[in-house]
Scaffold this motif. Structure first.
Motif, PDB file in Angstrom:
ATOM      1  N   LEU A  31       2.727 -32.898 -17.589  1.00  0.00           N
ATOM      2  CA  LEU A  31       2.524 -33.869 -18.670  1.00  0.00           C
ATOM      3  C   LEU A  31       3.441 -33.563 -19.849  1.00  0.00           C
ATOM      4  O   LEU A  31       3.836 -34.465 -20.594  1.00  0.00           O
ATOM      5  CB  LEU A  31       1.073 -33.852 -19.164  1.00  0.00           C
ATOM      6  CG  LEU A  31      -0.012 -34.348 -18.223  1.00  0.00           C
ATOM      7  CD1 LEU A  31      -1.394 -34.128 -18.836  1.00  0.00           C
ATOM      8  CD2 LEU A  31       0.204 -35.818 -17.888  1.00  0.00           C
ATOM      9  N   LEU A  32       3.754 -32.283 -20.016  1.00  0.00           N
ATOM     10  CA  LEU A  32       4.652 -31.848 -21.088  1.00  0.00           C
ATOM     11  C   LEU A  32       6.105 -31.787 -20.617  1.00  0.00           C
ATOM     12  O   LEU A  32       6.990 -31.421 -21.391  1.00  0.00           O
ATOM     13  CB  LEU A  32       4.233 -30.454 -21.588  1.00  0.00           C
ATOM     14  CG  LEU A  32       2.884 -30.378 -22.282  1.00  0.00           C
ATOM     15  CD1 LEU A  32       2.461 -28.920 -22.458  1.00  0.00           C
ATOM     16  CD2 LEU A  32       2.940 -31.086 -23.622  1.00  0.00           C
ATOM     17  N   GLY A  33       6.332 -32.101 -19.345  1.00  0.00           N
ATOM     18  CA  GLY A  33       7.685 -32.019 -18.799  1.00  0.00           C
ATOM     19  C   GLY A  33       8.115 -30.586 -18.539  1.00  0.00           C
ATOM     20  O   GLY A  33       9.306 -30.270 -18.551  1.00  0.00           O
ATOM     21  N   ILE A  34       7.134 -29.701 -18.286  1.00  0.00           N
ATOM     22  CA  ILE A  34       7.418 -28.281 -18.119  1.00  0.00           C
ATOM     23  C   ILE A  34       7.054 -27.826 -16.714  1.00  0.00           C
ATOM     24  O   ILE A  34       6.005 -28.158 -16.183  1.00  0.00           O
ATOM     25  CB  ILE A  34       6.610 -27.449 -19.148  1.00  0.00           C
ATOM     26  CG1 ILE A  34       7.080 -27.769 -20.561  1.00  0.00           C
ATOM     27  CG2 ILE A  34       6.718 -25.962 -18.857  1.00  0.00           C
ATOM     28  CD1 ILE A  34       6.223 -27.134 -21.641  1.00  0.00           C
ATOM     29  N   ASN A  35       7.941 -27.030 -16.132  1.00  0.00           N
ATOM     30  CA  ASN A  35       7.656 -26.350 -14.887  1.00  0.00           C
ATOM     31  C   ASN A  35       7.335 -24.905 -15.265  1.00  0.00           C
ATOM     32  O   ASN A  35       8.226 -24.147 -15.660  1.00  0.00           O
ATOM     33  CB  ASN A  35       8.868 -26.413 -13.954  1.00  0.00           C
ATOM     34  CG  ASN A  35       8.629 -25.713 -12.641  1.00  0.00           C
ATOM     35  OD1 ASN A  35       7.750 -24.858 -12.516  1.00  0.00           O
ATOM     36  ND2 ASN A  35       9.439 -26.053 -11.648  1.00  0.00           N
ATOM     37  N   LEU A  36       6.063 -24.522 -15.168  1.00  0.00           N
ATOM     38  CA  LEU A  36       5.648 -23.182 -15.577  1.00  0.00           C
ATOM     39  C   LEU A  36       6.351 -22.080 -14.793  1.00  0.00           C
ATOM     40  O   LEU A  36       6.525 -20.974 -15.298  1.00  0.00           O
ATOM     41  CB  LEU A  36       4.129 -23.029 -15.449  1.00  0.00           C
ATOM     42  CG  LEU A  36       3.288 -23.836 -16.429  1.00  0.00           C
ATOM     43  CD1 LEU A  36       1.807 -23.702 -16.105  1.00  0.00           C
ATOM     44  CD2 LEU A  36       3.554 -23.411 -17.868  1.00  0.00           C
TER      45      LEU A  36
END
Length: 187
Positions: A172-177
């Motif tokens: 949702l934040l455009g982040i790949n953890l």
């Protein structure tokens, strides 16, 4: 809450460097956040007990419709206390609080009786315990880069498989953890 943003109804995503045994790899739904502190429910960690077994211990009976439903570990505070997260439009019971326009939290036994009878909310998370922060504690942890936050999403909370929820919230934040470093620091 004049000095900070109110994160009620938001997700908290633990950063990859989080080592705390309760919160590493956790996704938390914040049910309350004000000047006195914050209260949230971990929504991606199961306890080793099924709902049918829990209901048997509570003498609520067991029914076939419960099947192998997951019971969640909501956090280390009061792990003997039960909470039910459910869509806001699925009903109100004796102790129901609307967290936001889409999600409610209920703590009274009448919702469990309705679930046992097959009349409770169809989408729900039955949770034991919660996560809590004192005044300013969560804000400090966010400042220390322990957490990311974003508005909560009912699809992730109720319809996404438990093991995919943290990753889905990060997206949702455009982040790949997986691409974030486990090293901490400030730029």
């Amino acid at each position: 809450m004049s000095h900070t943003t109110n994160l009620r109804g938001h997700f908290l995503l633990s950063m990859p460097h989080m080592q705390d045994r309760y919160f590493a790899q956790s996704l938390i739904y914040l049910c309350e956040h004000n000047d006195e502190g914050a209260m949230g429910i971990i929504v991606n960690r199961a306890v080793p007990i099924e709902l049918r077994t829990l209901f048997s211990h509570l003498d609520l009976g067991t029914t076939d419709h419960l099947q192998d439903e997951t019971v969640y570990f909501g956090g280390p505070v009061q792990p003997e206390r039960g909470f039910i997260l459910h869509p806001a439009d699925s009903g109100h019971w004796n102790a129901t609080c609307d967290v936001d326009v889409s999600t409610s939290l209920t703590t009274s036994i009448d919702i469990l009786e309705d679930i046992a009878a097959g009349k409770g909310p169809k989408e729900r998370l039955v949770v034991l315990g919660y996560a809590g922060w004192g005044a300013g504690q969560l804000e400090q942890e966010i400042s220390d880069n322990a957490w990311l936050s974003c508005p909560a999403n009912s699809d992730i909370m109720f319809r996404t498989p438990i093991e995919e929820r943290l990753t889905a919230a990060a997206m949702l934040l455009g982040i790949n953890l997986d691409l974030l470093t486990a090293d901490t620091g400030h730029a």
